[in-house]
Design a protein around this motif. Structure first.
Motif, short mmCIF file in Angstrom:
data_model
loop_
_atom_site.label_atom_id
_atom_site.label_comp_id
_atom_site.label_asym_id
_atom_site.label_seq_id
_atom_site.Cartn_x
_atom_site.Cartn_y
_atom_site.Cartn_z
N UNK B 32 139.41 8.64 3.40
CA UNK B 32 140.08 9.78 4.04
C UNK B 32 139.83 9.66 5.52
N UNK B 96 137.46 11.59 -0.42
CA UNK B 96 138.65 12.32 0.03
C UNK B 96 138.31 13.58 0.82
N UNK B 97 137.38 13.44 1.72
CA UNK B 97 137.08 14.54 2.63
C UNK B 97 136.00 15.49 2.17
N UNK B 98 135.47 15.28 0.99
CA UNK B 98 134.43 16.16 0.50
C UNK B 98 133.05 15.79 1.01
N UNK B 99 132.99 14.69 1.73
CA UNK B 99 131.72 14.26 2.28
C UNK B 99 131.78 14.36 3.80
N UNK B 100 130.65 14.11 4.42
CA UNK B 100 130.55 14.25 5.86
C UNK B 100 131.48 13.27 6.56
N UNK B 101 131.89 13.66 7.76
CA UNK B 101 132.75 12.82 8.58
C UNK B 101 131.92 11.92 9.47
N UNK B 102 132.37 10.69 9.58
CA UNK B 102 131.79 9.75 10.54
C UNK B 102 132.82 9.54 11.63
N UNK B 103 132.41 9.78 12.87
CA UNK B 103 133.34 9.74 13.99
C UNK B 103 133.24 8.44 14.77
#
Lengths: 111, 113
Positions: B32, B96-103
Motif C-alpha cells: 500500500x 494494505x495500510x493497517x500497519x505503520x507507514x514508512x516515509x
C-alpha cells in the motif's frame, strides 16, 4: 468527523530539561497512533507507534519515550533533552486500513 | 536502512506543465503506497494512494503509477499549479495500510509561474 490535536505548536527548551508533547484524537476509537520526527534530509522518521492503550513500539533507539494512557491520547516525553532532539514532531493516527492523518506538528528547539 | 527512497530532493516545474515525482522502495512486503503533501510548519496532508493490486490510480490532477516489478512509484500532477509548491513524501505500508507507514525523504516541488 475525526480530528487530531497536537500541542504546543512551538517549544524552546534548554538542554537537560524534560519534554512532554501531547496528542489527542477525536471522533474515532482504538486508533493506531504514531509519533514522527521530520529532520533535514531524513524525511519523516517514525519514532513510536501504538496499537492500543499501554502498547508502545519504538522504532529507533533514542532519548525519547512515548506513552498511551488513554485510547485517544499519545504522549511523547523525555527526561533530559539533548540538542539533537531538536526537530519537527508530528503525531498521526490511522485505523481500518485508511491513510494516516497528521496533526499540525510541534517545532521543538533545544538550546 | 532507507526502505523508501526519493532520490530527487528538489524539482522545479513551469506552471501548466506536468510534474513527475518519483519514489523507489526495497521492501517487497509493501502493498500500500501513499503520497503526502507538506507545507512548512504544517502536518502532511494525504493526497492519493494505491494498493499493490493496481498499477494506476487517478484523482483529478493527481495520478499515481505503481510498477511492482521495478519497485517504483510515481506521482504525476497535471497541470501543475503554484499552489502545488510543497514538499511531497511518498510512504509505504504492509497489510494494505493497517500497519505503520514508512516515509521517503521527500521532494521539494517548486512551480514556477
Amino acid at each position: 468527523s475525526q480530528t487530531i490535536h497536537q500541542w504546543p505548536a512551538t517549544l524552546v527548551q534548554p538542554v537537560g530539561s524534560p519534554l512532554s508533547l501531547e496528542c489527542t484524537v477525536e471522533g474515532t476509537s482504538n486508533p493506531n497512533l504514531y509519533w514522527y520526527r521530520q529532520a533535514a534530509g531524513r524525511g519523516l522518521q517514525l519514532l513510536f507507534y501504538s496499537v492500543g492503550i499501554g502498547q508502545i513500539s519504538s522504532e529507533v533507539p533514542q532519548n525519547l519515550s512515548a506513552s498511551r494512557p488513554q485510547d485517544r491520547q499519545f504522549i511523547l516525553s523525555s527526561k533530559k533533552l539533548l540538542l539533537s532532539d531538536s526537530g519537527f514532531y508530528l503525531c498521526a493516527w490511522n485505523g481500518g486500513g485508511t491513510e494516516a492523518f497528521f496533526g499540525q506538528g510541534t517545532r521543538l528547539t533545544v538550546v | 536502512d532507507q526502505q523508501v527512497k526519493q532520490n530527487s530532493p528538489s524539482l522545479s516545474v513551469q506552471e501548466g506543465r506536468i510534474s513527475i515525482l518519483n519514489c523507489d522502495y526495497t521492501n517487497s512486503m509493501f502493498d500500500y503506497f501513499l503520497w503526502y503533501k507538506k507545507y512548512p510548519a504544517e502536518g502532511p496532508t494525504f493526497l492519493i494512494s494505491i494498493s499493490s493490486i493496481k498499477d494506476k490510480n487517478e484523482d483529478g490532477r493527481f495520478t499515481v503509477f505503481l510498477n511492482k516489478s521495478a519497485k517504483h512509484l510515481s506521482l504525476h500532477i497535471v497541470p501543475s499549479q503554484p499552489g502545488d509548491s510543497a514538499v511531497y513524501f511518498c510512504a509505504a505500508s504492509i497489510n494494505f495500510g493497517n500497519e505503520k507507514l514508512t516515509f521517503g525523504t521527500g521532494t521539494r516541488l517548486t512551480i514556477i509561474p
